[in-house]
Design a protein around this motif. Structure first.
Motif, short mmCIF file in Angstrom:
data_model
loop_
_atom_site.label_atom_id
_atom_site.label_comp_id
_atom_site.label_asym_id
_atom_site.label_seq_id
_atom_site.Cartn_x
_atom_site.Cartn_y
_atom_site.Cartn_z
N ALA A 16 0.82 -1.21 0.00
CA ALA A 16 0.00 0.00 0.00
C ALA A 16 0.85 1.26 0.00
CB ALA A 16 -0.92 -0.01 1.22
N LYS A 19 -2.28 3.82 3.17
CA LYS A 19 -2.45 2.66 4.04
C LYS A 19 -3.89 2.46 4.53
CE LYS A 19 2.08 2.00 4.23
NZ LYS A 19 2.69 0.97 3.36
N TYR A 20 -4.23 1.20 4.68
CA TYR A 20 -5.45 0.78 5.37
C TYR A 20 -5.08 0.53 6.82
CZ TYR A 20 -8.11 -3.35 7.11
OH TYR A 20 -8.77 -4.26 7.87
N TRP A 21 -5.74 1.20 7.75
CA TRP A 21 -5.48 0.95 9.17
C TRP A 21 -6.73 1.35 9.95
CZ3 TRP A 21 -1.91 -2.08 10.98
CH2 TRP A 21 -1.64 -2.10 12.36
N ILE A 29 -15.28 -6.84 7.99
CA ILE A 29 -14.00 -6.24 7.59
C ILE A 29 -14.24 -5.06 6.66
CG2 ILE A 29 -11.67 -6.66 6.74
CD1 ILE A 29 -11.74 -9.37 7.77
N ARG A 75 -12.86 -16.16 9.84
CA ARG A 75 -12.64 -15.54 8.53
C ARG A 75 -12.58 -16.56 7.41
NH1 ARG A 75 -8.21 -10.95 9.15
NH2 ARG A 75 -9.33 -9.50 10.49
N SER A 187 -9.10 -11.19 4.72
CA SER A 187 -8.20 -10.20 5.27
C SER A 187 -8.40 -8.94 4.44
CB SER A 187 -6.76 -10.70 5.16
OG SER A 187 -5.89 -9.79 5.80
N GLY A 188 -8.55 -7.80 5.13
CA GLY A 188 -8.91 -6.58 4.42
C GLY A 188 -8.04 -6.30 3.21
N SER A 189 -6.72 -6.24 3.44
CA SER A 189 -5.83 -5.87 2.35
C SER A 189 -5.80 -6.90 1.23
CB SER A 189 -4.42 -5.65 2.90
OG SER A 189 -4.02 -6.78 3.66
N ARG A 192 -7.13 -6.15 -2.38
CA ARG A 192 -6.34 -5.41 -3.37
C ARG A 192 -5.44 -6.32 -4.19
NH1 ARG A 192 -4.72 -1.59 1.31
NH2 ARG A 192 -2.95 -3.01 1.15
N THR A 243 -4.42 -6.96 12.85
CA THR A 243 -5.84 -6.96 13.21
C THR A 243 -6.06 -6.35 14.60
OG1 THR A 243 -6.12 -8.95 11.88
CG2 THR A 243 -7.88 -8.43 13.45
N PHE A 294 0.96 6.77 9.10
CA PHE A 294 0.56 5.47 9.66
C PHE A 294 1.40 5.13 10.90
CE2 PHE A 294 1.86 0.84 9.14
CZ PHE A 294 0.96 0.39 10.09
N ASP A 336 5.14 -1.16 6.31
CA ASP A 336 3.86 -1.68 6.81
C ASP A 336 4.01 -2.06 8.28
OD1 ASP A 336 2.35 -1.21 4.55
OD2 ASP A 336 3.07 -3.01 3.56
C1 2P0 Z 1 -2.13 -1.93 4.22
N1 2P0 Z 1 -1.73 -3.02 6.44
O1 2P0 Z 1 -2.86 -1.09 3.68
C2 2P0 Z 1 -1.89 -1.80 5.72
C3 2P0 Z 1 -0.67 -1.00 6.03
C4 2P0 Z 1 -0.62 -3.00 7.33
C5 2P0 Z 1 -0.12 -1.61 7.29
O2 2P0 Z 1 -3.53 -3.94 5.55
O3 2P0 Z 1 -7.50 -7.41 9.95
O4 2P0 Z 1 -3.70 -7.95 7.47
O5 2P0 Z 1 -6.92 -8.89 8.04
O6 2P0 Z 1 -8.09 -6.74 7.64
O7 2P0 Z 1 -5.31 -6.76 5.94
C6 2P0 Z 1 -2.62 -5.16 7.28
O8 2P0 Z 1 -3.95 -5.46 7.62
O9 2P0 Z 1 -5.72 -6.78 8.42
C7 2P0 Z 1 -2.65 -4.00 6.37
P1 2P0 Z 1 -7.13 -7.47 8.53
P2 2P0 Z 1 -4.67 -6.83 7.26
O10 2P0 Z 1 -1.56 -2.82 3.54
#
Ligand code: 2P0
Length: 376
Positions: A16, A19-21, A29, A75, A187-189, A192, A243, A294, A336
């Motif tokens: 990313a 970032k997703y956080w 999710i 999940r 898992s969210g990411s 992508r 998570t 982040f 990350d």
């Molecule tokens: C990302 N990360 O956007 C961010 C940046 C880590 C830091 O996505 O709970 O393993 O499975 O949805 O996807 C790590 O989160 O968490 C992540 P869950 P995930 O890549």
């Protein structure tokens, strides 16, 4: 009918740049902000998943890196349930012509990473994407292994893919179409990693999550000069998983609320624009600022979470000194949930920047110790 079928697919890691956080809904999710990533070339960092489906299997089972894991993780159950629901729907909609063996049969899932898991290298993303659908490719890459404080791989990121689609679970059960919402529930990411190139995960507005999906912003052919270097500082398991880490951040960090309300919406637009225009300087600045925010949020989390270490911070300094030397952003870092640096740069700067890295992090240093030649 079929008594046995088996499908193997590779899913690549995505890194990313926005970032997703943080989640607004833990069960489905659903994120509190949109994010944007680049999908890596598959041969270097990937998860390979084989799914077999047979009348003779007594129960669903899963192995990760050769070790059997609990199939009843919520999940995993969500993903299996959702794929089976889609398979059933497809059959009742008369969109046949698919192998329906998986509807009543049990599955055995076997998943192998070729990189350290849980070290902040997006392992869950690739793993769960594999349960869905993902084009595969066969183009080689050129890793450079170094000893010293970190090893290093140079990934020709956007080499042409040979698009022959391979499906694992979805394929074995005859499901096609938009599957990023299924991967998201693993898992969210992961959602992508369902597409190549530049991918945004749109946060969506709905409560059921149906509009929280991944979308390709540009294909992998769009910016062929773009390169990624992974500086592996540590392959150790991270102390705080993503998570639970992001859960604590949502509960305790007011900076995270500011980020999702006021920073990311504008930054997503700027980033997409920079990608469209192939404006590396803009892409680089946004990438570094987003990584820094982040990690600032991790520090603002209570109790704080530390993902960066001294070597990570030396790499950050090195990049800024390098860019200042040229009075333009030629290299960008992003980190990350771990200390490993991912460097974005352009092809024409790779060799020189690698020389600089080797100079300041000489291979004879070891044990993660930064010994000499601090770039400050
Ligand atoms: C990302 N990360 O956007 C961010 C940046 C880590 C830091 O996505 O709970 O393993 O499975 O949805 O996807 C790590 O989160 O968490 C992540 P869950 P995930 O890549």
């Amino acid at each position: 009918g079929n008594t046995f079928s088996m499908v193997t697919c590779n899913a690549p890691v995505n890194i990313a740049v926005i970032k997703y956080w943080g989640k607004r809904d833990e069960e489905c999710i659903l994120p509190i902000n949109s994010s944007l990533s680049v999908t890596l070339h598959q041969d270097q960092l990937k998860t390979t998943t084989t799914v077999a489906c047979s009348r003779s299997f007594q129960e669903d089972r899963i192995w990760l890196n050769g070790k059997e894991e609990d199939i009843n993780q919520p999940r995993l159950q969500s993903c299996l349930r959702e794929i089976r629901r889609l398979a059933r729907k497809r059959r009742s909609d008369g969109e046949g012509g698919v192998d329906l063996a998986g509807l009543s049969h049990k599955v055995h899932i076997c998943s192998v990473n070729n990189f350290p898991t849980a070290a902040g290298l997006a392992s869950s993303a690739a793993g769960y994407a594999c349960l869905g659908e993902r084009p595969s490719n066969e183009v080689g890459v050129y890793p450079v292994a170094l000893s010293g404080p970190f090893s290093l791989c140079s990934l020709p990121l956007l080499s042409p893919f040979s698009f022959f689609p391979v499906y694992t679970l979805a394929r074995v059960m005859g499901v096609e179409g938009e599957l990023s919402a299924v991967a998201r529930q693993g898992s969210g990411s992961a959602c992508r990693s369902m597409y190549g190139g530049f991918v945004q995960w749109i946060m969506g507005q709905r409560e059921d999550g149906k509009d929280s999906v991944a979308q390709q912003v540009e294909p992998e052919t769009h910016w062929p000069e773009l390169r990624i270097l992974v500086l592996v500082v540590s392959a150790e398991r991270k102390p705080v998983g993503s998570t639970s880490g992001m859960q604590t951040s949502v509960e305790t960090s007011s900076l995270l609320k500011h980020r999702s309300d006021s920073v990311v919406p504008a930054r997503m637009k700027e980033m997409i624009d920079a990608v469209h225009r192939k404006d590396f300087a803009a892409f680089a600045e946004l990438t570094m600022k987003d990584s820094n925010q982040f990690h600032a949020i991790c520090l603002d989390t209570y109790p704080p979470i530390f993902y960066l270490n001294d070597v990570s911070r030396h790499i950050i300094n090195l990049v800024h000194h390098y860019n200042q030397h040229y009075r333009e952003a030629r290299v960008a870092y992003t980190f990350d949930a771990g200390p490993n640096a991912v460097i974005y740069t352009l092809q024409q700067h790779v060799d020189e920047f690698l020389q600089v890295v080797k100079h300041f992090f000489p291979p004879e240093t070891n044990g993660g110790q930064f010994v000499k030649g601090l770039p400050v």
